[in-house]
Motif scaffolding. Structure first.
Motif: not given
Length: 485
Positions: A342-349, A370-374, A378-384, A407-410
């Motif tokens: 999740v931290e790596a995905a946050l950095e990319r986002a 799990a498979e790390p890349s998959a 999935a986490v990046i898609n939620l953040l995007d 993951v919450r948005d406003h």
């Protein structure tokens, strides 16, 4: 000479009929042989008992007749001396003297003197039972017993042996008749068993024939809507149910494939059309010699670049959806620190967003296989998705505790009527159709989470916006690694 087909090449019903007939033939043959041997033993025993009875009843009287009449070497039917001897069994009887000669006593057969008879004469045994051929060639069952007769001077007893014989036809005749009867009954039984086996095979294999016809129909026409009626709970019913499940799964897979192709074609058409239009404008400008204004040309190139990026993202999403499941041949899973993913995905986002959008995160350790890349995709898609719908200068809140990632948005939120469709492929709400994206992001998230045995949901958040919640099985501490082989 015609070639005899191998047993395995015969139809199944023929093999069942042959096996049934063979089994019945073996059983009938065994029963017939057992019956024949039992009857033979009983008849032989009865014949031996009859010999003992005949010997006991006629032995003493026969010796008296012999003393009056003298020794005869062959039957004499002209004298009536032997008629006074009781002979209800119609046995033949002869006396064996000390010198080994035989004297006819009664009956119509004379018997050869054998070694067993001489052994009884010499008192080497109590008696002998044997089967010999008479002078007329008739097989006789002979009982020889020791006896004594008075000498001509009447002053001493002379040891002799008396042989009593009955024809063996009293045993062989009934046995031959019984053998013929058993053979006829066995033949009829085997033929009946063959016919019954063929009938049973035909009746029992009707469901198999129906299944075979259905499979051939599906293979010939590719019609996956055909179903086989399931009757009972036996193996054939289970096979029919399994076939119905297989065709239903294939039909559903085909429908999903056709839907995916249609949706992908529809989604690809828009950027391709835009690309084609922009490229045609550039081509027309080159052909006519009318150069576009620098500002228009720059905007046109930016549009082409954006459309190319959209196409690349769409193709990447389609490739992700087409990958096999991890449990069915995909990349092997390993122990993954979910909070680090999740931290790596946050950095990319954060690198993709502008400085106005803020992303906050509270991450507690959580480990799973799990498979790390998959998982990261999935986490990046939620953040995007959250970033896309967040207002300017908004905040995206990310929280991970106990294996539950939220993951919450406003943003404007999702209408209640659209919530059941958010994980469908290529589905986008009316408010999101003007935004970039392929409509596959949440579908990829749902697929990845399902493969890992977790759950994912999207629902309105308190105070506005949307919250996506992913729950994955795992532990707070990493499991011990298995030792290497």
């Amino acid at each position: 000479m015609p070639r005899i087909p191998r047993f395995r090449s015969l139809p199944l019903r023929s093999r069942l009929a042959i096996l049934t007939a063979a089994a019945v033939a073996v059983a009938v043959a065994g029963c017939a042989l057992a019956c024949w041997f039992i009857v033979r033993a009983q008849l032989n025993q009865r014949l031996d008992d009859a010999l003992h009875d005949a010997s006991t009843g006629g032995g003493h009287a026969a010796t008296e007749v012999l003393a009056r009449r003298g020794c005869l070497s062959e039957p004499d039917t002209n004298t009536d001396d032997w008629r006074v001897v009781a002979n209800p069994y119609r046995a033949s009887m002869q006396l064996i003297a000390v010198n080994g000669t035989s004297c006819w006593v009664l009956g119509d057969q004379t018997l050869p003197v054998t070694k067993a008879d001489l052994a009884v004469l010499r008192r080497e045994g109590p008696e002998s039972l044997q089967t010999v051929a008479s002078a007329d060639g008739i097989e006789m069952r002979v009982l020889t017993q020791p006896a004594t007769i008075s000498s001509p001077s009447r002053d001493q007893k002379v040891p002799v042996a008396i042989s009593t014989a009955l024809p063996l036809s009293e045993v062989t005749g009934p046995l031959n008749t019984l053998a013929l009867v058993l053979l006829a009954v066995s033949g009829i039984g085997v033929l009946g068993a063959s016919a019954a086996g063929l009938g049973v095979a035909r009746a029992g294999l009707k469901p198999v024939d129906r299944l075979t016809d259905t499979v051939e129909h599906v293979a010939r026409t590719e019609d996956l809507s055909v179903r086989i009626p399931v009757e009972g709970r036996d193996e054939i019913a289970r096979l029919s149910a399994s076939f119905n499940s297989m065709t239903a799964a294939l039909s559903s897979s085909r429908e999903l494939q056709q839907q995916l192709i249609a949706d992908a074609g529809h989604e690809l058409r828009t950027p391709l059309t835009s690309l084609r239009t922009n490229i045609e404008l550039l081509e027309r400008s080159e052909l006519t010699g009318r150069e576009l204004p620098p500002e228009d040309r720059r905007e046109l190139m930016l549009s082409v670049k954006a459309q190319m990026g959209e196409l690349a993202a769409l193709i990447g999403d389609l490739q992700e959806l087409s990958r096999p499941d991890v449990a069915h041949g995909g990349a092997p899973s390993q122990t993954v620190a979910f909070h680090e993913v999740v931290e790596a995905a946050l950095e990319r986002a954060r690198r993709r967003t502008g400085p106005d959008l803020k992303i906050t995160a509270e991450l507690a350790p959580w480990y799973l296989r799990a498979e790390p890349s998959a998982l990261e995709r999935a986490v990046i898609n939620l953040l995007d998705n959250a970033v896309k719908f967040s207002p300017p200068a908004g905040t995206v809140e990310v929280d991970l505790h106990g294996g539950e990632l939220s993951v919450r948005d406003h943003g404007p939120g999702i209408p209640p009527e659209d919530l059941p469709h958010v994980f469908e492929r290529f589905w986008r709400s009316a408010s999101a159709r003007s935004l970039p994206g392929s409509g596959l992001g949440l579908s990829i998230v749902a697929r990845t989470v399902q493969q890992l045995g977790g759950t994912v949901s999207v629902h309105p958040a308190q105070g506005g916006g949307t919250v996506a919640v992913v729950r994955l099985p795992g532990a707070r501490t990493p499991p011990p690694e298995a030792p290497e082989a």
